[in-house]
Design a protein around this motif. Structure first.
Motif, PDB file in Angstrom:
ATOM      1  N   GLY A  73       0.815  -1.222   0.000  1.00 19.03           N
ATOM      2  CA  GLY A  73       0.000   0.000   0.000  1.00 19.03           C
ATOM      3  C   GLY A  73       0.839   1.258   0.000  1.00 19.03           C
ATOM      4  N   LEU A  74       1.917   1.247   0.752  1.00 14.96           N
ATOM      5  CA  LEU A  74       2.817   2.401   0.802  1.00 14.96           C
ATOM      6  C   LEU A  74       3.461   2.657  -0.558  1.00 14.96           C
ATOM      7  CD1 LEU A  74       4.235   4.561   2.555  1.00 14.96           C
ATOM      8  CD2 LEU A  74       6.023   2.856   2.982  1.00 14.96           C
ATOM      9  N   ILE A  75       3.949   1.600  -1.194  1.00 14.91           N
ATOM     10  CA  ILE A  75       4.562   1.744  -2.521  1.00 14.91           C
ATOM     11  C   ILE A  75       3.531   2.235  -3.530  1.00 14.91           C
ATOM     12  CG2 ILE A  75       5.594   0.457  -4.440  1.00 14.91           C
ATOM     13  CD1 ILE A  75       6.958  -1.295  -2.251  1.00 14.91           C
ATOM     14  N   PHE A  76       2.316   1.669  -3.477  1.00 13.15           N
ATOM     15  CA  PHE A  76       1.252   2.102  -4.385  1.00 13.15           C
ATOM     16  C   PHE A  76       0.927   3.578  -4.165  1.00 13.15           C
ATOM     17  CE2 PHE A  76      -3.261   2.816  -5.250  1.00 13.15           C
ATOM     18  CZ  PHE A  76      -3.306   2.472  -6.591  1.00 13.15           C
ATOM     19  N   GLY A  77       0.737   3.975  -2.916  1.00 12.20           N
ATOM     20  CA  GLY A  77       0.410   5.363  -2.602  1.00 12.20           C
ATOM     21  C   GLY A  77       1.497   6.330  -3.035  1.00 12.20           C
ATOM     22  N   LEU A  78       2.753   5.950  -2.815  1.00 14.37           N
ATOM     23  CA  LEU A  78       3.864   6.805  -3.260  1.00 14.37           C
ATOM     24  C   LEU A  78       3.880   6.919  -4.777  1.00 14.37           C
ATOM     25  CD1 LEU A  78       6.751   5.686  -0.858  1.00 14.37           C
ATOM     26  CD2 LEU A  78       5.640   7.928  -0.960  1.00 14.37           C
TER      27      LEU A  78
END
Length: 145
Positions: free
Chosen positions: A10-15
């Motif tokens: 989720g963090l990678i996607f959001g970034l």
């Protein structure tokens, strides 16, 4: 471990969404404005997403089973029906009007802009309404099969 992996994905996607500009409704709307202030940069974002998805599918489905589940959970139907086409149309129209899609709006919640909260609120209401309509139509849908 599963929760940590979910968080990191989720963090990678959001970034990625934030860095690419997909959380900026003006940039998205300019992409759709081909006869005005057209901004073609999102074509590269979409192309990058397609390449990443292609490679990811090859790697993931080359395995016997997922890492954190006993089996893959894949759609069982390949039918193109009115619900699929209608849902796709509503999604596209909403994206074109608001400049947000759900994937771009959730990371944009961090901006604290009222427009983002209004969109996500409408999204949640729309999901709840769709589920309500689906459960109300469930007996009718079962009688057709």
């Amino acid at each position: 471990m599963k929760l940590l992996a979910t968080y990191l994905i989720g963090l990678i996607f959001g970034l990625g969404i934030s860095l690419s500009g997909m959380s900026n409704p003006a940039k998205v709307l300019n992409f759709f404005d081909v006869f005005g202030a057209w901004d073609p940069s999102l074509i590269f974002v979409m192309g990058g997403a397609l390449v990443t998805t292609f490679v990811g599918y090859k790697l993931v489905f080359g395995r016997e089973a997922p890492v954190f589940e006993p089996t893959f959970h894949l759609p069982t139907s390949a039918n193109i029906n009115a619900r699929l086409v209608g849902g796709s149309a509503v999604f596209g129209i909403g994206w074109g009007i608001a400049g947000f899609c759900p994937g771009g709006a959730l990371p944009a919640l961090g901006t604290s802009r009222w427009e983002v909260f209004a969109f996500v609120g409408a999204l949640v209401i729309g999901i709840a309404l769709a589920k309500l309509l689906q459960s109300a139509a469930a007996p009718d849908l079962k009688s057709r099969t």
